[in-house]
Design a protein around this motif. Structure first.
Motif, PDB file in Angstrom:
ATOM      1  N   ASN A   1       5.583  -5.907  -6.838  1.00 35.54           N
ATOM      2  CA  ASN A   1       4.912  -5.482  -5.340  1.00 35.54           C
ATOM      3  C   ASN A   1       4.815  -3.914  -5.239  1.00 35.54           C
ATOM      4  OD1 ASN A   1       7.567  -5.017  -5.328  1.00 35.54           O
ATOM      5  ND2 ASN A   1       7.799  -5.798  -3.366  1.00 35.54           N
ATOM      6  N   VAL A   2       4.529  -3.138  -6.286  1.00 35.85           N
ATOM      7  CA  VAL A   2       4.347  -1.800  -6.261  1.00 35.85           C
ATOM      8  C   VAL A   2       2.830  -1.417  -5.970  1.00 35.85           C
ATOM      9  CG1 VAL A   2       6.473  -1.107  -7.576  1.00 35.85           C
ATOM     10  CG2 VAL A   2       4.443  -1.623  -8.922  1.00 35.85           C
ATOM     11  N   GLY A   3       2.492  -0.430  -6.044  1.00 37.48           N
ATOM     12  CA  GLY A   3       1.181   0.156  -5.838  1.00 37.48           C
ATOM     13  C   GLY A   3       0.326   0.344  -6.917  1.00 37.48           C
ATOM     14  N   THR A   4       0.068  -0.988  -7.271  1.00 39.26           N
ATOM     15  CA  THR A   4      -0.934  -1.269  -8.545  1.00 39.26           C
ATOM     16  C   THR A   4      -2.180  -1.743  -8.003  1.00 39.26           C
ATOM     17  OG1 THR A   4      -0.040  -3.448  -9.216  1.00 39.26           O
ATOM     18  CG2 THR A   4       0.601  -1.422 -10.484  1.00 39.26           C
ATOM     19  N   THR A   5      -3.106  -1.912  -8.668  1.00 39.13           N
ATOM     20  CA  THR A   5      -4.347  -2.963  -8.188  1.00 39.13           C
ATOM     21  C   THR A   5      -4.232  -4.031  -8.943  1.00 39.13           C
ATOM     22  OG1 THR A   5      -5.675  -2.334  -9.971  1.00 39.13           O
ATOM     23  CG2 THR A   5      -5.695  -0.823  -8.178  1.00 39.13           C
ATOM     24  N   HIS A   6      -4.973  -5.203  -8.383  1.00 43.13           N
ATOM     25  CA  HIS A   6      -5.125  -6.556  -9.230  1.00 43.13           C
ATOM     26  C   HIS A   6      -5.056  -6.249 -10.590  1.00 43.13           C
ATOM     27  CE1 HIS A   6      -6.428 -10.658  -9.957  1.00 43.13           C
ATOM     28  NE2 HIS A   6      -7.565 -10.165 -10.512  1.00 43.13           N
ATOM     29  N   ILE A   7      -6.010  -5.483 -10.990  1.00 38.71           N
ATOM     30  CA  ILE A   7      -6.068  -5.274 -12.436  1.00 38.71           C
ATOM     31  C   ILE A   7      -5.090  -4.567 -13.019  1.00 38.71           C
ATOM     32  CG2 ILE A   7      -7.656  -4.013 -13.980  1.00 38.71           C
ATOM     33  CD1 ILE A   7      -9.977  -4.254 -12.121  1.00 38.71           C
ATOM     34  N   THR A   8      -4.432  -3.464 -12.615  1.00 36.09           N
ATOM     35  CA  THR A   8      -3.493  -2.837 -13.337  1.00 36.09           C
ATOM     36  C   THR A   8      -2.075  -3.772 -13.322  1.00 36.09           C
ATOM     37  OG1 THR A   8      -3.041  -1.310 -11.504  1.00 36.09           O
ATOM     38  CG2 THR A   8      -4.486  -0.443 -13.325  1.00 36.09           C
TER      39      THR A   8
ATOM     40  N   LEU B   1       0.706  -1.360   0.035  1.00 38.13           N
ATOM     41  CA  LEU B   1       0.071  -0.169  -0.076  1.00 38.13           C
ATOM     42  C   LEU B   1       0.721   1.320  -0.218  1.00 38.13           C
ATOM     43  CD1 LEU B   1      -2.863  -0.937   2.383  1.00 38.13           C
ATOM     44  CD2 LEU B   1      -2.950  -0.989   0.039  1.00 38.13           C
ATOM     45  N   THR B   2       0.806   1.935  -1.145  1.00 37.45           N
ATOM     46  CA  THR B   2       1.722   3.046  -1.351  1.00 37.45           C
ATOM     47  C   THR B   2       0.997   4.526  -1.378  1.00 37.45           C
ATOM     48  OG1 THR B   2       1.554   2.425  -3.482  1.00 37.45           O
ATOM     49  CG2 THR B   2       3.597   1.546  -2.527  1.00 37.45           C
ATOM     50  N   VAL B   3       1.903   5.569  -1.501  1.00 35.92           N
ATOM     51  CA  VAL B   3       1.076   6.926  -1.351  1.00 35.92           C
ATOM     52  C   VAL B   3       0.378   7.125  -2.701  1.00 35.92           C
ATOM     53  CG1 VAL B   3       2.728   7.613   0.365  1.00 35.92           C
ATOM     54  CG2 VAL B   3       3.139   8.073  -2.198  1.00 35.92           C
ATOM     55  N   SER B   4       0.788   6.298  -3.803  1.00 32.36           N
ATOM     56  CA  SER B   4      -0.298   6.559  -4.907  1.00 32.36           C
ATOM     57  C   SER B   4      -0.386   5.128  -5.431  1.00 32.36           C
ATOM     58  CB  SER B   4       0.602   7.302  -6.163  1.00 32.36           C
ATOM     59  OG  SER B   4       0.993   8.488  -5.651  1.00 32.36           O
ATOM     60  N   THR B   5      -1.582   4.978  -6.082  1.00 29.54           N
ATOM     61  CA  THR B   5      -1.961   3.807  -6.907  1.00 29.54           C
ATOM     62  C   THR B   5      -2.392   3.936  -8.302  1.00 29.54           C
ATOM     63  OG1 THR B   5      -2.949   3.001  -4.614  1.00 29.54           O
ATOM     64  CG2 THR B   5      -3.663   1.694  -6.453  1.00 29.54           C
TER      65      THR B   5
ATOM     66  N   GLY C   1      -1.867  -6.190 -14.154  1.00 30.82           N
ATOM     67  CA  GLY C   1      -1.767  -6.827 -15.513  1.00 30.82           C
ATOM     68  C   GLY C   1      -0.844  -6.256 -16.643  1.00 30.82           C
ATOM     69  N   ALA C   2      -0.802  -4.656 -16.484  1.00 30.84           N
ATOM     70  CA  ALA C   2       0.144  -4.240 -17.440  1.00 30.84           C
ATOM     71  C   ALA C   2       1.408  -3.890 -16.776  1.00 30.84           C
ATOM     72  CB  ALA C   2      -0.738  -2.792 -17.801  1.00 30.84           C
ATOM     73  N   PHE C   3       1.628  -4.046 -15.508  1.00 27.69           N
ATOM     74  CA  PHE C   3       2.814  -3.819 -14.992  1.00 27.69           C
ATOM     75  C   PHE C   3       3.745  -4.964 -14.667  1.00 27.69           C
ATOM     76  CE2 PHE C   3       0.968   0.393 -14.159  1.00 27.69           C
ATOM     77  CZ  PHE C   3       2.226   1.503 -13.630  1.00 27.69           C
ATOM     78  N   ARG C   4       3.349  -6.062 -14.758  1.00 29.47           N
ATOM     79  CA  ARG C   4       3.740  -7.222 -14.376  1.00 29.47           C
ATOM     80  C   ARG C   4       5.118  -7.736 -15.348  1.00 29.47           C
ATOM     81  NH1 ARG C   4       1.951 -11.833 -16.863  1.00 29.47           N
ATOM     82  NH2 ARG C   4      -0.122 -11.597 -17.898  1.00 29.47           N
ATOM     83  N   LEU C   5       5.300  -7.120 -16.532  1.00 31.43           N
ATOM     84  CA  LEU C   5       6.091  -7.629 -17.504  1.00 31.43           C
ATOM     85  C   LEU C   5       7.449  -7.167 -17.371  1.00 31.43           C
ATOM     86  CD1 LEU C   5       4.557  -9.644 -19.098  1.00 31.43           C
ATOM     87  CD2 LEU C   5       3.068  -7.621 -18.687  1.00 31.43           C
ATOM     88  N   HIS C   6       8.239  -8.003 -18.082  1.00 34.46           N
ATOM     89  CA  HIS C   6      10.031  -7.577 -17.802  1.00 34.46           C
ATOM     90  C   HIS C   6      10.316  -6.175 -17.993  1.00 34.46           C
ATOM     91  CE1 HIS C   6       9.080 -11.756 -19.448  1.00 34.46           C
ATOM     92  NE2 HIS C   6      10.176 -12.115 -19.175  1.00 34.46           N
TER      93      HIS C   6
END
Length: 550
Positions: free
Chosen positions: A480-487, A406-410, A489-494
């Motif tokens: 493990n950054v401040g994304t959601t379960h949904i986003t 849980l981070t200051v921005s999401t 999906g765009a942040f998890r790649l190499h």
């Protein structure tokens, strides 16, 4: 605060103690984010200890064996200079050590596998070797020490600060406590978050929590994306059929309601349309596969060329008996449980995921329909020599979803979705620390959800998603950054995971040099400008260029 590690090796032996270690920056987890963090911090003069559970550094690229998943513009822009050094190093390794054809050697954008998932499909061990070469100067200088195989088992926390982390070396059961001014969590599952008491979330947040229309009404922490245990195959003369998996009949008939057929088959949902389709599987086709472009096509209709990591046509005649192919297909998505629960459950799910993958291979060898009317391809050979993992599979499971701090921005679906934002122009943020781009691509989940595929726009990575709401010296350095379960999906790649890690390592060094905390870097304009200038000097791209066709 302690918790048993999610380790693949036996950690039951009574541990012994080693002398405590000290460093400026401790990076726990040597995936792509952890490696990038260590590189950035050491190149800025800081002393770093980097730990990793598996033999190879590089995470999803190496121990998990997955070729680079990237956006369509990657050859021109949209990544850091260090990430481009990794890509260039992989290509140079093939030019330097393999008997390529003249045409392949001259190709500036050489794709060793010509797979349709990526512009750069290659063997996982090559990625591991290039990462070792990139880290060599820091090791030689004494600024970097690597502990492996090692996992975190406990942490000492004083208020909002992590004082030290204890790591257990899996081969000896020796425990070492590392004291560091900054601690970065580069683990695949965000393992430091529960150990340190850092606020975090797993699975689906509720619609009220995030404001995302695709989120459920109530939070579903145990509803997470499937993980997969990947493996590599080729096709040569002879019968290479593996032993029939013990629970093969169970896997052979398993059929989620939305699948349209048993999972162990060539039939399943199209990730982008959800329509049921039957893919083809043609070992060693003669026709060229074309050029990968995820912006136009997923490239998964023909499974052989989808994630091919060595195309025999790229090499001098006689070099390879067969193409070499990575199996990371929908059929091996494990949806029966998560890896973020109890350690005993996680080990059980790991073993079952391995058996699911071996069942897919056994089915291909014995039951898969052939164009000639026959069944099975006994010539399929499991190439565990190229992956180094248990049962001939990859060393580690391919992880798509981590605990998230849980981070200051999401970053939410509302920020990235083309439909919800009303534009395909890049998502911008004044505290950008890098750029990324991928469709919101969520695999089937442990809660029974089908694929979720959302057209998304290029994005800038906010510094705010690297800064915890409470902890002062703990930073995320991976998925493990401040994304959601949904986003996620765009942040998890190499390339995005690498960029996040590089930004975290740079941030730790910057804060140490100026005796400030991460929160101040985001909130004080002068510090933010200075930090972003340092990132740019290190080769980060903070803004997307103006191009047609976003």
């Amino acid at each position: 605060m302690t918790a048993p590690p999610l380790a693949s090796a036996d950690t039951a032996a009574k541990p012994s103690r080693a002398a405590d270690l000290r460093c400026d920056v401790l990076v726990v987890g040597g995936g792509l984010g952890g490696v990038a963090a260590a590189l950035a911090a050491t190149e800025l003069g800081r002393h770093v200890i980097l730990s990793e559970e598996y033999e190879w550094l590089g995470g999803q690229l190496t121990s998990q064996a997955v070729p680079l998943d990237e956006h369509s513009w990657i050859e021109q822009f949209g990544c850091t200079a260090r990430y481009r050094q990794l890509r260039d190093g992989i290509r140079e390794h093939y030019r330097r050590t393999y008997p390529l054809t003249a045409e392949a050697r001259a190709d500036a954008t050489l794709n060793p596998g010509n797979g349709l998932v990526s512009r750069l499909c290659a063997e996982p061990r090559v990625g591991a070797r290039v990462i070792e070469e990139m880290l060599a100067p820091a090791l030689a200088s004494g600024r970097l020490r690597i502990l492996k195989p090692a996992v975190p088992v406990s942490a000492e926390v004083d208020g909002d600060e992590v004082r030290c982390v204890t790591l257990r070396q899996l081969d000896t059961a020796v425990e070492v406590t590392v004291h560091a001014t900054f601690v970065l969590d580069g683990t695949e599952l965000g393992e430091l978050l529960p150990l340190t008491g850092a606020e975090h979330v797993t699975g689906f947040e509720s619609r009220d929590d995030t404001g995302e229309p695709s989120a459920p009404e109530f939070a579903q922490p145990d509803n997470q994306q499937a993980f997969s245990w990947c493996f590599v195959i080729d096709h040569v003369d002879g019968d290479h059929t593996i032993e029939r998996p013990e629970h093969y009949d169970e896997w052979r008939t398993k059929q989620p309601p939305f699948w349209g057929a048993p999972m162990i088959s060539l039939t399943g949902p199209d990730p982008r349309t959800l329509a049921t389709l039957t893919r083809t599987f043609t070992p060693n086709p003669d026709a060229p596969s074309g050029v990968a472009d995820q912006g136009k096509s997923a490239g998964d209709r023909e499974l052989w060329t989808f994630r091919r990591i060595l195309d025999r046509a790229n090499f001098a005649p006689g070099t390879l008996e067969s193409d070499v192919v990575l199996v990371n297909w929908p059929m091996i998505d494990y949806i029966d449980g998560t890896l973020t629960g109890e350690a005993a459950d996680a080990r059980t799910h790991m073993e079952r995921a391995r058996e699911q993958s071996l069942s897919m291979l056994y089915w291909l060898q014995t039951e898969a329909p052939r164009p000639d009317g026959g069944t099975g391809y006994p010539g399929l050979r499991l190439r565990g020599d190229l992956t180094g993992g248990p049962d001939g599979l990859a060393m580690a499971p391919y992880i798509r979803e981590s605990r998230r701090m849980l981070t200051v921005s999401t970053v939410t679906e509302n920020d990235l979705s083309v439909t919800l934002s009303g534009t395909d122009a890049p998502y911008t943020t004044p505290d950008s620390v890098g750029v990324g781009m991928y469709r919101i691509d969520l695999h089937p989940t442990t809660g029974g959800d089908n694929y979720l595929d959302i057209a998304s726009r290029p994005f800038e990575i906010p510094l705010g998603i690297l800064i915890p709401r409470r902890m002062r010296n703990l930073l995320p350095a991976g998925k493990n950054v401040g994304t959601t379960h949904i986003t996620n999906g765009a942040f998890r790649l190499h390339p995005v995971e690498w960029n996040v890690g590089e930004a975290a390592g740079t941030l730790a060094a910057f804060c140490l040099d100026r005796a400030v905390e991460p929160r101040a870097v985001q909130t004080i304009p002068g510090l933010l400008t200075e930090f972003q200038t340092l990132l740019i000097k290190g080769g980060a791209e903070l803004r997307w260029p103006t191009v047609a066709g976003y």
